[in-house]
Design an enzyme around this catalytic site. Structure first.
Site, PDB file in Angstrom:
ATOM      1  N   ALA A  87      99.599  39.536  58.623  1.00 55.14           N
ATOM      2  CA  ALA A  87     100.367  40.304  59.402  1.00 55.14           C
ATOM      3  C   ALA A  87      99.309  40.703  60.500  1.00 55.14           C
ATOM      4  O   ALA A  87      98.270  41.209  60.306  1.00 55.14           O
ATOM      5  CB  ALA A  87     100.869  41.850  58.561  1.00 55.14           C
TER       6      ALA A  87
ATOM      7  N   ARG B  72     110.505  39.744  51.994  1.00 49.97           N
ATOM      8  CA  ARG B  72     109.602  38.690  51.076  1.00 49.97           C
ATOM      9  C   ARG B  72     109.510  38.975  49.617  1.00 49.97           C
ATOM     10  O   ARG B  72     109.224  40.142  49.257  1.00 49.97           O
ATOM     11  CB  ARG B  72     108.289  38.516  51.756  1.00 49.97           C
ATOM     12  CG  ARG B  72     108.434  38.140  53.227  1.00 49.97           C
ATOM     13  CD  ARG B  72     106.779  37.854  53.634  1.00 49.97           C
ATOM     14  NE  ARG B  72     106.041  39.049  53.689  1.00 49.97           N
ATOM     15  CZ  ARG B  72     105.868  39.968  54.618  1.00 49.97           C
ATOM     16  NH1 ARG B  72     106.518  39.907  55.690  1.00 49.97           N
ATOM     17  NH2 ARG B  72     104.957  41.047  54.482  1.00 49.97           N
TER      18      ARG B  72
ATOM     19  N   HIS C  75     110.605  44.022  57.330  1.00 48.71           N
ATOM     20  CA  HIS C  75     110.024  42.579  57.075  1.00 48.71           C
ATOM     21  C   HIS C  75     109.319  42.288  55.776  1.00 48.71           C
ATOM     22  O   HIS C  75     109.580  41.215  55.042  1.00 48.71           O
ATOM     23  CB  HIS C  75     109.035  42.319  58.274  1.00 48.71           C
ATOM     24  CG  HIS C  75     109.757  41.801  59.407  1.00 48.71           C
ATOM     25  ND1 HIS C  75     108.814  41.404  60.551  1.00 48.71           N
ATOM     26  CD2 HIS C  75     110.917  41.654  59.979  1.00 48.71           C
ATOM     27  CE1 HIS C  75     109.763  41.098  61.525  1.00 48.71           C
ATOM     28  NE2 HIS C  75     110.852  41.371  61.109  1.00 48.71           N
ATOM     29  N   ARG C  76     108.663  43.323  55.293  1.00 50.38           N
ATOM     30  CA  ARG C  76     107.776  43.160  53.894  1.00 50.38           C
ATOM     31  C   ARG C  76     108.886  43.174  52.901  1.00 50.38           C
ATOM     32  O   ARG C  76     108.845  42.316  51.986  1.00 50.38           O
ATOM     33  CB  ARG C  76     107.028  44.446  53.593  1.00 50.38           C
ATOM     34  CG  ARG C  76     106.086  44.281  52.482  1.00 50.38           C
ATOM     35  CD  ARG C  76     105.336  45.418  52.282  1.00 50.38           C
ATOM     36  NE  ARG C  76     104.468  45.761  53.200  1.00 50.38           N
ATOM     37  CZ  ARG C  76     102.864  45.583  53.239  1.00 50.38           C
ATOM     38  NH1 ARG C  76     102.483  44.779  52.087  1.00 50.38           N
ATOM     39  NH2 ARG C  76     102.310  45.709  54.192  1.00 50.38           N
TER      40      ARG C  76
ATOM     41  N   GLU D 267      96.040  41.784  56.401  1.00 49.77           N
ATOM     42  CA  GLU D 267      96.249  42.290  57.726  1.00 49.77           C
ATOM     43  C   GLU D 267      95.159  41.859  58.513  1.00 49.77           C
ATOM     44  O   GLU D 267      93.847  42.016  58.188  1.00 49.77           O
ATOM     45  CB  GLU D 267      96.282  44.017  57.784  1.00 49.77           C
ATOM     46  CG  GLU D 267      97.801  44.329  57.193  1.00 49.77           C
ATOM     47  CD  GLU D 267      97.933  45.855  57.160  1.00 49.77           C
ATOM     48  OE1 GLU D 267      97.056  46.567  57.694  1.00 49.77           O
ATOM     49  OE2 GLU D 267      98.857  46.457  56.632  1.00 49.77           O
TER      50      GLU D 267
END
Lengths: 177, 177, 177
Positions: free
Chosen positions: A32, A52, A48-49, A60
């Protein structure tokens, strides 16, 4: 190496994730580039996390993306970078990094060259609207477009997304992903 | 006649130059429509000029592009017009030309029809962002879109560029350029 | 069901009309989602209306598009919805409808599923420019992109338009339209 480029909410990230999940079912690394500045962005990151599953590890890398790609490719079976647009924004806004964006881009290309596993990179098309009145926005369009061109030039496959539909514009059309 | 259209920094000009250089190795004419208003634009013009070798001659036609195309096609082996976006901007901002943009477009199409050598035209896609708040910007989007449609309609080949990748969307896909 | 998506003045509406007119020569229904707020929009609506011949009937559905599609599909041989962008704008600006945009989109998808005749929908790509500074514009880009993705996902055919050139990006390439 696969490069997925498209407008905002064009289905880039979703398609890139599918490509990555088709490449390996284990040890997937998600890089990210986002530094969440406000609630609006934090919500987007969390959303978004949640998309997954547990076979993803998230790291990051708002600035030091080249090193993060190298480390991720050593430890993982597939690497997804989401996205170059926020990385470019972070570079432009960093007083230390801003004068060296070309060097960062070259280091990223080197890291991609040396990576031993599939890497999928996501970026935004930001240049198909009216010329912005704001000078920083114009500079960002130029820099972003240059980064996109350089990454697309070295990618094995370039996929352009519109309305959630992936269109392969460079490389072989894969059968199913 | 080849029409290359894409967003800002999408590789339009670079690809158009490759197409032109593949068409003829001698007597290439570059028609610049740019009137550099400030340092930012002067730098861009100079950067583009340095990208072209000595087999290029440059002429400027900020408004009278149809006549410039006719003259260039008489004297040259290939003509590159870069770009229709600045030409349309110049027409819109000219009190004399502004009411006659359709007529200018028709004259350009006539000049292209009569030209005896390959002509490559470059233009920007400007309509894929949010509707601009500024009324002149909205008018420009409309006029630019109409000019792009009319030129694409008469082009033998239309190439759309994204992230430096040329995608042929009308006409035969050329093998190598 | 055919979905036509492209930037402003990219030839979306013109191409969608051709697809609709190829599908049936009689009992065509045009669903306008536009609420003309000012003279600029009224002129645009009138110009579009004049482009259609007498075999078209026009209905207006600024908000209740799902019901309008169902009714039009019962009475017509082909339905053209122009456009989802204004519909989404109307939903966002309506205090009653705004919290229920997902529900409206689902109802639209249901109506499309159940329709017994070809339906062509037009929408704008609005996400390929710079991130807008205005928060409502950013929200609109997100919502519009999501609606476009959901409609494209259920469409038999998705056509992307640029400079008046239709590019089929999902489904079979039709021979002539």
């Amino acid at each position: 190496m696969t490069f997925v480029v498209g407008g905002c909410r064009s289905g880039k990230s979703g398609h890139a994730q599918k490509v990555a999940e088709a490449a390996s079912s284990t040890r997937r690394v998600y890089i990210a580039t986002c530094i969440p500045h406000d609630e609006e962005m934090e919500e987007r990151v969390a959303r978004h996390r949640n998309d997954r599953d547990g076979n993803w590890r998230t790291v990051e890398a708002p600035i030091e993306l080249p090193d993060a790609v190298t480390a991720a490719a050593e430890n993982g079976n597939v690497v997804l970078v989401d996205c170059l647009t926020l990385w470019t924004t972070n570079l432009l806004l960093s007083p230390e990094a801003s004068p060296h964006i070309n060097r960062y881009t070259e280091r990223l290309i080197d890291a991609l060259d040396r990576s031993g596993c599939p890497v999928i990179l996501v970026s935004n098309e930001v240049g198909a609207g009216i010329v912005p009145e704001n000078r920083l926005a114009r500079l960002f369009r130029d820099v972003m477009g240059t980064v996109n061109q350089r990454i697309a030039a070295v990618a094995d496959e370039v996929i352009w997304t519109v309305a959630g539909i992936p269109v392969t514009i460079k490389g072989e059309k894969r059968p199913s992903a």
